[in-house]
Design a protein around this motif. Structure first.
Motif, mmCIF file in Angstrom:
data_model
loop_
_atom_site.group_PDB
_atom_site.id
_atom_site.type_symbol
_atom_site.label_atom_id
_atom_site.label_comp_id
_atom_site.label_asym_id
_atom_site.label_seq_id
_atom_site.Cartn_x
_atom_site.Cartn_y
_atom_site.Cartn_z
ATOM 1 N N PHE A 220 40.728 40.714 30.975
ATOM 2 C CA PHE A 220 39.902 41.432 30.008
ATOM 3 C C PHE A 220 39.258 42.667 30.634
ATOM 4 O O PHE A 220 39.123 43.707 29.983
ATOM 5 C CB PHE A 220 38.822 40.510 29.441
ATOM 6 C CG PHE A 220 39.356 39.306 28.709
ATOM 7 C CD1 PHE A 220 40.626 39.314 28.149
ATOM 8 C CD2 PHE A 220 38.592 38.153 28.573
ATOM 9 C CE1 PHE A 220 41.129 38.209 27.475
ATOM 10 C CE2 PHE A 220 39.074 37.048 27.904
ATOM 11 C CZ PHE A 220 40.344 37.071 27.355
ATOM 12 N N ALA A 221 38.860 42.568 31.911
ATOM 13 C CA ALA A 221 38.220 43.700 32.582
ATOM 14 C C ALA A 221 39.189 44.867 32.722
ATOM 15 O O ALA A 221 38.825 46.028 32.474
ATOM 16 C CB ALA A 221 37.695 43.271 33.950
ATOM 17 N N ASN A 222 40.433 44.587 33.124
ATOM 18 C CA ASN A 222 41.423 45.652 33.267
ATOM 19 C C ASN A 222 41.789 46.260 31.919
ATOM 20 O O ASN A 222 41.930 47.480 31.796
ATOM 21 C CB ASN A 222 42.679 45.117 33.959
ATOM 22 C CG ASN A 222 42.534 45.043 35.463
ATOM 23 O OD1 ASN A 222 42.847 45.980 36.181
ATOM 24 N ND2 ASN A 222 42.034 43.920 35.947
ATOM 25 N N LEU A 223 41.939 45.416 30.920
ATOM 26 C CA LEU A 223 42.258 45.925 29.586
ATOM 27 C C LEU A 223 41.109 46.763 29.040
ATOM 28 O O LEU A 223 41.321 47.825 28.450
ATOM 29 C CB LEU A 223 42.561 44.763 28.640
ATOM 30 C CG LEU A 223 43.858 43.992 28.890
ATOM 31 C CD1 LEU A 223 43.944 42.784 27.960
ATOM 32 C CD2 LEU A 223 45.081 44.883 28.694
ATOM 33 N N ASP A 224 39.882 46.301 29.264
ATOM 34 C CA ASP A 224 38.741 47.019 28.703
ATOM 35 C C ASP A 224 38.513 48.360 29.395
ATOM 36 O O ASP A 224 38.081 49.327 28.755
ATOM 37 C CB ASP A 224 37.474 46.168 28.788
ATOM 38 C CG ASP A 224 36.368 46.728 27.911
ATOM 39 O OD1 ASP A 224 36.600 46.869 26.689
ATOM 40 O OD2 ASP A 224 35.289 47.052 28.435
ATOM 41 N N SER A 225 38.808 48.430 30.688
ATOM 42 C CA SER A 225 38.674 49.713 31.384
ATOM 43 C C SER A 225 39.575 50.761 30.750
ATOM 44 O O SER A 225 39.176 51.915 30.546
ATOM 45 C CB SER A 225 39.020 49.545 32.868
ATOM 46 O OG SER A 225 38.072 48.730 33.516
ATOM 47 N N GLN A 226 40.803 50.354 30.424
ATOM 48 C CA GLN A 226 41.732 51.285 29.786
ATOM 49 C C GLN A 226 41.315 51.569 28.348
ATOM 50 O O GLN A 226 41.420 52.701 27.862
ATOM 51 C CB GLN A 226 43.147 50.707 29.815
ATOM 52 C CG GLN A 226 44.222 51.695 29.385
ATOM 53 C CD GLN A 226 44.333 52.866 30.347
ATOM 54 O OE1 GLN A 226 44.452 52.676 31.553
ATOM 55 N NE2 GLN A 226 44.287 54.079 29.817
#
Length: 248
Positions: A88-94
């Motif tokens: 979720f953190a990687n997806l949300d950064s993008q």
């Protein structure tokens, strides 16, 4: 492929996930006994459930943003152990990079879909004079025992997509309105449908939820589906309408 996925995976998962015994996608286990306690035939369907929820996430983020975020996640964690929050953190950064004004983070949305059991039924009640409509959410149960002790207040962040006969658009699956996890009811005032037009929510059944309508809108949909123009409704929404109608 997409058509088959909805009928074979999404519909099957919605059915198994509507039981009171269904458990959340993410469950903490601390011992072999706790593993066995959550293992059941429903567990086999959780793969379909996860795929259906990921499909929903891809669409509310948009395909390209989801793809880039997933690539970032694999680059960072490809050879490591990881938890859902890492994804979720990687997806949300993008997501934040591509949509700086995004209304909600990926984790906030997905926690409501992965840490709670079941899924919602969204009920649409139209005011045919003013043109406004009321949207409510509650957990959907196919059957519920009268002596249930579950008092959890189930609510989700729900990405709402919709169209009408006047402004038919079954191609865009971009979220038009969010229903947040603090709300059991919202009002939409500017849908743009006349009193004689049907409305359909959950375009291409992107969202992992069922939809119910007031009796008049169901009648408008039934009449249209029985006309020669029925193919104007996307095939996935025709399948959705049948599956929802048989299960509600």
């Amino acid at each position: 492929m997409e058509d088959q996925f909805v009928v074979r995976q999404v519909h099957t998962s919605l059915s198994s996930d509507s039981l009171e015994s269904a458990h959340a996608l993410s469950v903490d286990v601390g011992s072999p006994d706790s593993i066995w306690s959550i293992f059941s035939t429903i567990t086999y369907n959780k793969g379909k459930h996860r795929a259906s929820v990921i499909r929903m996430m891809e669409h509310f983020m948009t395909h390209e943003t989801f793809r880039k975020g997933l690539s970032n996640y694999l680059a960072a964690h490809g050879n490591k152990t990881a938890e859902p929050d890492d994804l979720f953190a990687n997806l949300d950064s993008q997501y934040l990079l591509d949509f700086p004004n995004r209304p909600v983070s990926v984790k906030t949305v997905m926690d409501t879909w992965t840490l709670q059991s079941g899924h919602p039924v969204i009920t649409i009640t139209r005011n045919y004079i003013s043109g406004a409509l009321t949207v409510t959410q509650e957990r959907f149960y196919l059957r519920r025992s009268g002596d249930s002790t579950d008092t959890h207040d189930y609510k989700w962040w729900v990405p709402l997509t919709y169209t009408s006969n006047t402004n038919r658009d079954f191609l865009s699956t971009t979220t038009r309105t969010w229903m947040n996890s603090a709300s059991s009811q919202i009002t939409i005032n500017n849908l743009g449908a006349s009193a004689n037009d049907w409305v359909i929510f959950n375009v291409q059944q992107i969202g992992f939820y069922r939809v119910n309508y007031d009796a008049q809108n169901w009648a408008l949909l039934a009449n249209y589906l029985n006309s020669e123009s029925f193919t104007n409704i996307h095939v996935l929404n025709r399948a959705q309408l049948l599956d929802d109608a048989f299960n509600l």
